[in-house]
Design an enzyme around this catalytic site. Structure first.
Site, PDB file in Angstrom:
ATOM      1  N   GLY A  89      -9.103   0.816  -4.252  1.00  0.00           N
ATOM      2  CA  GLY A  89      -8.862   1.277  -2.898  1.00  0.00           C
ATOM      3  C   GLY A  89      -7.444   1.809  -2.739  1.00  0.00           C
ATOM      4  O   GLY A  89      -6.860   2.372  -3.670  1.00  0.00           O
ATOM      5  N   LEU A  90      -6.896   1.624  -1.537  1.00  0.00           N
ATOM      6  CA  LEU A  90      -5.545   2.102  -1.213  1.00  0.00           C
ATOM      7  C   LEU A  90      -5.436   3.613  -1.407  1.00  0.00           C
ATOM      8  O   LEU A  90      -4.417   4.115  -1.902  1.00  0.00           O
ATOM      9  CB  LEU A  90      -4.476   1.373  -2.048  1.00  0.00           C
ATOM     10  CG  LEU A  90      -4.355  -0.137  -1.817  1.00  0.00           C
ATOM     11  CD1 LEU A  90      -3.298  -0.731  -2.747  1.00  0.00           C
ATOM     12  CD2 LEU A  90      -4.016  -0.446  -0.380  1.00  0.00           C
ATOM     13  N   CYS A  91      -6.486   4.332  -1.039  1.00  0.00           N
ATOM     14  CA  CYS A  91      -6.454   5.798  -1.139  1.00  0.00           C
ATOM     15  C   CYS A  91      -6.939   6.425   0.167  1.00  0.00           C
ATOM     16  O   CYS A  91      -7.728   7.379   0.149  1.00  0.00           O
ATOM     17  CB  CYS A  91      -7.257   6.293  -2.329  1.00  0.00           C
ATOM     18  SG  CYS A  91      -8.914   5.615  -2.474  1.00  0.00           S
ATOM     19  N   GLY A  92      -6.490   5.863   1.281  1.00  0.00           N
ATOM     20  CA  GLY A  92      -6.811   6.425   2.576  1.00  0.00           C
ATOM     21  C   GLY A  92      -8.294   6.314   2.895  1.00  0.00           C
ATOM     22  O   GLY A  92      -8.956   5.324   2.567  1.00  0.00           O
TER      23      GLY A  92
END
Length: 287
Positions: A89-92
């Protein structure tokens, strides 16, 4: 009145977060350059082989039962989707947009749909949605090669040739620019012939013949399309993560500025209160 010690602790916490997001942004930027070079290098080959396959399919004509198994069209009773997503994750909003896009496609189908998730985020979404998960492929890494995606393409081709599914699609995030990643879905099987006028030539001379070359290239074509989808997904993931971490760093810096201003106000109020107490005590002693 807020406590200065608490505010300082919050400032240090946000500063540490900003350092982490800044480091993740730099890592994503370095990976983006490599993945962008690979996917841009593969696009001309992917587009050209798609054009050649369309021309070959058109030139071979309608062979009926003698056509290659990957070219045979039949009534659609089941559809299969290769759903390519990142593992992390951590990709908007990239993962949410991809899952929502494929989810709508699945709901729009009037026949059963089986899914082959490639990536943990797509797998988790399909499992939560109680979809028919045919197989799962995860941990492709940031720099996969063609051999890593061969099992995915082989499974899709086997399902189509055996008649388990009648259409195969591949869905992925297409890299448009650093800030734009477009969810895309395209038909993988059966291979669609190019629209050509009767008697029109494609500009190629094939040896030993169109049908023989087509039969040899069809498996390679499917493998290349799946590999290109994985490369596009990796480029989209790194660009989305870089932008998301940059925005997170900017938000953390703005929060630090606000907390510093609040701490200065609280300190000023505390000093003013102490001065008033001193002045009041001195006046009381003089009185």
């Amino acid at each position: 009145m807020p406590n200065i010690r608490v505010i300082r602790r919050r400032i240090r916490s946000v500063q540490n977060t900003a350092k982490v997001t800044r480091a993740m942004e730099m890592i994503a930027a370095s990976k983006l350059r490599r993945s962008q070079q690979r996917l841009l290098a593969s696009r001309p080959y992917s587009d050209t082989i798609m054009e050649v396959m369309g021309h070959l399919a058109a030139q071979t004509g309608d062979l009926g039962d003698d056509a290659h198994p990957l070219l045979q069209r039949r009534e659609v009773n089941r559809v299969e989707v290769i759903h390519v997503t990142p593992d992390r994750g951590l990709c908007g909003g990239l993962n949410a947009n991809l899952n929502r896009f494929v989810g709508r496609f699945v709901l729009d189908q009037s026949v059963p749909v089986s899914v082959i998730p490639v990536g943990r985020k797509g797998r988790d979404f399909m499992v939560r949605s109680n979809r028919d998960v045919r197989a799962v492929f995860v941990d492709q890494g940031d720099r996969p090669n063609l051999l890593d995606v061969l099992p995915i393409a082989r499974l899709a081709m086997d399902d189509y040739e055996s008649g388990y599914v009648d259409e195969v699609y591949v869905a992925y995030g297409r890299f448009i620019s650093t800030v734009v990643q477009r969810p895309t879905i395209q038909k993988l099987l059966p291979v669609e012939p190019a629209e050509m006028e009767p008697g029109e030539l494609s500009g190629y001379i094939y040896e030993p013949g169109s049908a023989e070359v087509l039969a040899s290239l069809l498996p390679r074509f499917v493998e290349m399309q799946v590999y290109h989808a994985v490369l596009e997904s990796i480029g989209s993931e790194q660009s989305a993560r870089m932008v998301a971490m940059r925005n997170a760093t900017d938000s953390a810096n703005e929060m630090i500025q606000g907390l510093t201003l609040l701490m200065n106000k609280v300190r000023q109020e505390s000093i003013t209160t102490e001065l008033l107490d001193i002045v009041g005590g001195a006046a009381a002693l003089e009185g």
